[in-house]
Design a protein around this motif. Structure first.
Motif, short mmCIF file in Angstrom:
data_model
loop_
_atom_site.label_atom_id
_atom_site.label_comp_id
_atom_site.label_asym_id
_atom_site.label_seq_id
_atom_site.Cartn_x
_atom_site.Cartn_y
_atom_site.Cartn_z
N LEU A 7 0.76 -1.15 -0.12
CA LEU A 7 -0.02 -0.12 -0.10
C LEU A 7 0.51 1.31 0.12
O LEU A 7 0.51 2.16 0.63
N ASP A 8 1.65 1.26 -0.94
CA ASP A 8 2.86 2.44 -1.06
C ASP A 8 3.55 2.96 0.14
O ASP A 8 3.89 3.95 0.20
N LYS A 9 3.69 1.93 1.37
CA LYS A 9 4.58 2.22 2.27
C LYS A 9 5.77 1.66 1.97
O LYS A 9 5.82 0.56 1.11
N PRO A 10 7.04 1.97 2.56
CA PRO A 10 8.11 1.23 2.27
C PRO A 10 8.50 0.01 3.12
O PRO A 10 9.47 -0.48 3.36
N TYR A 11 7.39 -0.37 3.86
CA TYR A 11 7.48 -1.71 4.64
C TYR A 11 6.17 -2.22 4.76
O TYR A 11 5.05 -1.58 4.20
N TYR A 12 5.80 -3.59 4.95
CA TYR A 12 4.57 -4.49 5.13
C TYR A 12 4.07 -4.13 6.47
O TYR A 12 4.24 -5.02 7.32
N SER A 13 3.11 -3.16 6.23
CA SER A 13 2.33 -2.77 7.52
C SER A 13 1.18 -3.72 7.74
O SER A 13 0.84 -4.60 7.00
N LEU A 14 0.83 -3.60 9.03
CA LEU A 14 -0.35 -4.47 9.27
C LEU A 14 -1.64 -3.99 8.69
O LEU A 14 -2.55 -4.94 8.06
N PRO A 297 10.94 -9.16 3.61
CA PRO A 297 9.81 -8.26 3.31
C PRO A 297 8.68 -9.10 3.52
O PRO A 297 7.54 -8.51 3.58
N GLU A 298 8.48 -10.28 3.72
CA GLU A 298 7.15 -11.05 3.89
C GLU A 298 6.85 -10.88 5.33
O GLU A 298 5.80 -11.11 5.83
N VAL A 299 7.67 -10.26 6.36
CA VAL A 299 7.22 -10.25 7.72
C VAL A 299 6.41 -8.87 7.96
O VAL A 299 6.72 -7.89 7.48
N VAL A 300 5.43 -9.10 8.58
CA VAL A 300 4.57 -8.14 8.77
C VAL A 300 4.85 -7.19 9.90
O VAL A 300 4.96 -7.68 11.05
N VAL A 301 5.06 -6.01 9.41
CA VAL A 301 5.48 -5.00 10.67
C VAL A 301 4.38 -4.37 11.42
O VAL A 301 3.61 -3.57 10.77
N MET A 333 12.59 7.46 4.49
CA MET A 333 12.73 6.44 3.53
C MET A 333 12.72 6.31 2.08
O MET A 333 13.45 5.88 1.50
N ARG A 334 11.94 7.28 1.80
CA ARG A 334 11.57 7.64 0.30
C ARG A 334 12.83 8.30 -0.07
O ARG A 334 13.53 8.19 -1.13
N GLU A 335 13.44 9.23 0.52
CA GLU A 335 14.57 10.00 0.15
C GLU A 335 15.86 9.07 0.04
O GLU A 335 16.57 9.36 -0.81
N LEU A 336 15.82 8.38 1.07
CA LEU A 336 17.08 7.55 1.07
C LEU A 336 16.87 6.14 0.01
O LEU A 336 17.92 5.33 -0.33
N GLY A 337 15.76 5.65 -0.57
CA GLY A 337 15.46 4.80 -1.45
C GLY A 337 15.37 3.40 -0.32
O GLY A 337 15.74 2.32 -0.78
N ALA A 338 15.15 3.83 0.67
CA ALA A 338 15.11 2.29 1.82
C ALA A 338 13.93 1.73 1.86
O ALA A 338 12.88 2.34 1.64
N TYR A 339 13.89 0.59 2.04
CA TYR A 339 12.72 -0.40 2.14
C TYR A 339 13.26 -1.44 2.99
O TYR A 339 14.26 -2.09 3.27
N GLN A 340 11.85 -2.15 3.58
CA GLN A 340 11.91 -3.39 4.35
C GLN A 340 12.87 -4.42 3.58
O GLN A 340 12.28 -4.91 2.38
N GLY A 341 13.66 -4.98 4.12
CA GLY A 341 14.21 -6.32 3.62
C GLY A 341 15.57 -5.91 2.61
O GLY A 341 15.97 -6.96 2.32
N MET A 342 15.67 -4.52 2.14
CA MET A 342 16.83 -4.34 1.30
C MET A 342 18.24 -4.83 1.97
O MET A 342 19.07 -5.09 1.12
N LYS A 343 18.31 -5.15 3.26
CA LYS A 343 19.65 -5.62 3.76
C LYS A 343 19.60 -7.12 3.97
O LYS A 343 20.58 -7.48 4.58
#
Ligand code: SF4
Length: 344
Positions: A7-14, A297-301, A333-343
């Motif tokens: 849903l357009d968030k940089p992580y998998y929210s509830l 990325p599949e873990v729900v935050v 996170m958008r500015e940095l291009g960061a997202y859940q699971g990138m590391k």
């Protein structure tokens, strides 16, 4: 990264998980089942975890006309425990509070204190009450890893077979519908570091958490692990190590909770004596980003901020503005291009 599923968030929210699963938002009703905690009733300790407020982390539970389980006399306490609709009344009160305007599906969150710590028949009754409610899609049970004994495991398996197998028909709804309900367990881990665990008086070793995870995995009950960021004397690396450890065990979900200093806790006394400092907003946001990058990325935050009761919050005061914290996190996170699971 899958922006559509998230849903357009940089992580998998509830919220995204619920939208993907049910096609709509699901609202959470926190209830107080009137249970205690071994860390408070004298079994392990009587003062509780150092950060735990008098409400036993259940400060958002539905207000039952000022009912305070802790101050009830024995007779009234027994009356509540033997009442067959104690939880149902809270569910109805919660649904009425939401006024149904928000939707018609709810998750019941057994939040206050330790919700697997009680008479097994009582637990069966309250969980069944919640699961059989026509508007409830599932329950989430907050507890301690050392309170998942064999009886609890058998009960969870029994209820899972009854309500979570796709053939449960909710005949109370009056509609012809059949769907799975869910049962989740929420484990209060907070940290993997024994020294911190001792300081916060958690009362169990890390191996106990691993054993609980195994038991839940064996019966296929999804679990969500609670981690506190900002615990006294922990470095960013230590917190990150906790998150990585939790992630390696492939939980269904994780809750990242900013440490809150609450009035009436022993932690508040330590804080007032100047023994440690709380995180500022910038440091917290940087830390959360790093944590998210290290969560698969599949873990729900389930949470990325603090969610404590504002009226007894001493620090950090900036956390009261949850919207600002979340907006800043998403923007950064958008500015940095960061997202859940990138590391990962
Ligand atoms: S285990 Fe939970 S309810 Fe018990 S003292 Fe600790 S935070 Fe409070």
């Amino acid at each position: 990264m899958n922006l559509i599923d998230w849903l357009d968030k940089p992580y998998y929210s509830l919220n995204a998980y619920f939208k993907n699963t049910y096609g709509e938002k699901i609202y959470k009703i926190a209830v107080n089942a009137g249970l205690s905690c071994p860390n408070r009733d004298g079994t392990l300790g009587s003062r509780g975890c150092i950060f735990c407020s008098r409400g036993g982390s259940g400060d958002f539970a539905v207000d039952m006309s000022g009912l305070d389980i802790e101050t009830l006399n024995d007779k009234d306490y027994d009356k509540i425990m033997n009442s067959t609709d104690y939880v149902s009344r809270q569910i109805e009160a919660g649904i009425t509070k939401f006024n149904k305007a928000v939707g018609d599906k709810f998750i019941i969150y057994f939040q206050a204190f330790t919700n697997t710590y009680g008479d097994i028949e009582y637990l069966r009754r309250i969980w069944t009450e919640a699961l059989s409610h026509k508007d409830v899609v599932g329950i989430s049970i907050a507890t301690r890893p050392d309170c998942i004994g064999d009886e609890v495991v058998y009960l969870l398996r029994e209820l899972k077979e009854k309500y979570c197998c796709g053939d449960y028909v909710n005949d109370l709804s009056g509609k012809d519908k059949s769907f799975d309900k869910f049962i989740w367990i929420e484990l209060g881990l907070q940290t993997i570091h024994e020294k911190t665990a001792e300081y916060i008086r958690r009362g169990y070793h890390l191996s106990v958490y691993d054993e609980a995870v195994k038991k839940l995995d064996d019966i296929g009950i999804p679990y969500i692990t609670h981690v506190i960021l900002g615990l006294p004397y922990e470095t960013s690396k230590m917190m990150l190590d906790t998150v990585r450890y939790v992630n390696e065990r492939k939980p269904f979900g994780i809750k990242l909770q900013l440490l809150h200093i609450l009035e009436g806790t022993d932690l508040a006394d330590e804080y007032r004596k100047g023994k440690f400092e709380v995180l500022d907003m910038e440091s917290y946001i940087s830390l959360v980003i790093e944590c998210l990058e290290n969560i698969s990325p599949e873990v729900v935050v389930h949470r990325v901020t603090g969610d404590g009761p504002k009226k007894i919050l001493i620090a950090p005061i900036w956390s009261k503005d949850k919207k600002k914290v979340l907006n800043t996190l998403h923007k950064r996170m958008r500015e940095l291009g960061a997202y859940q699971g990138m590391k990962v």
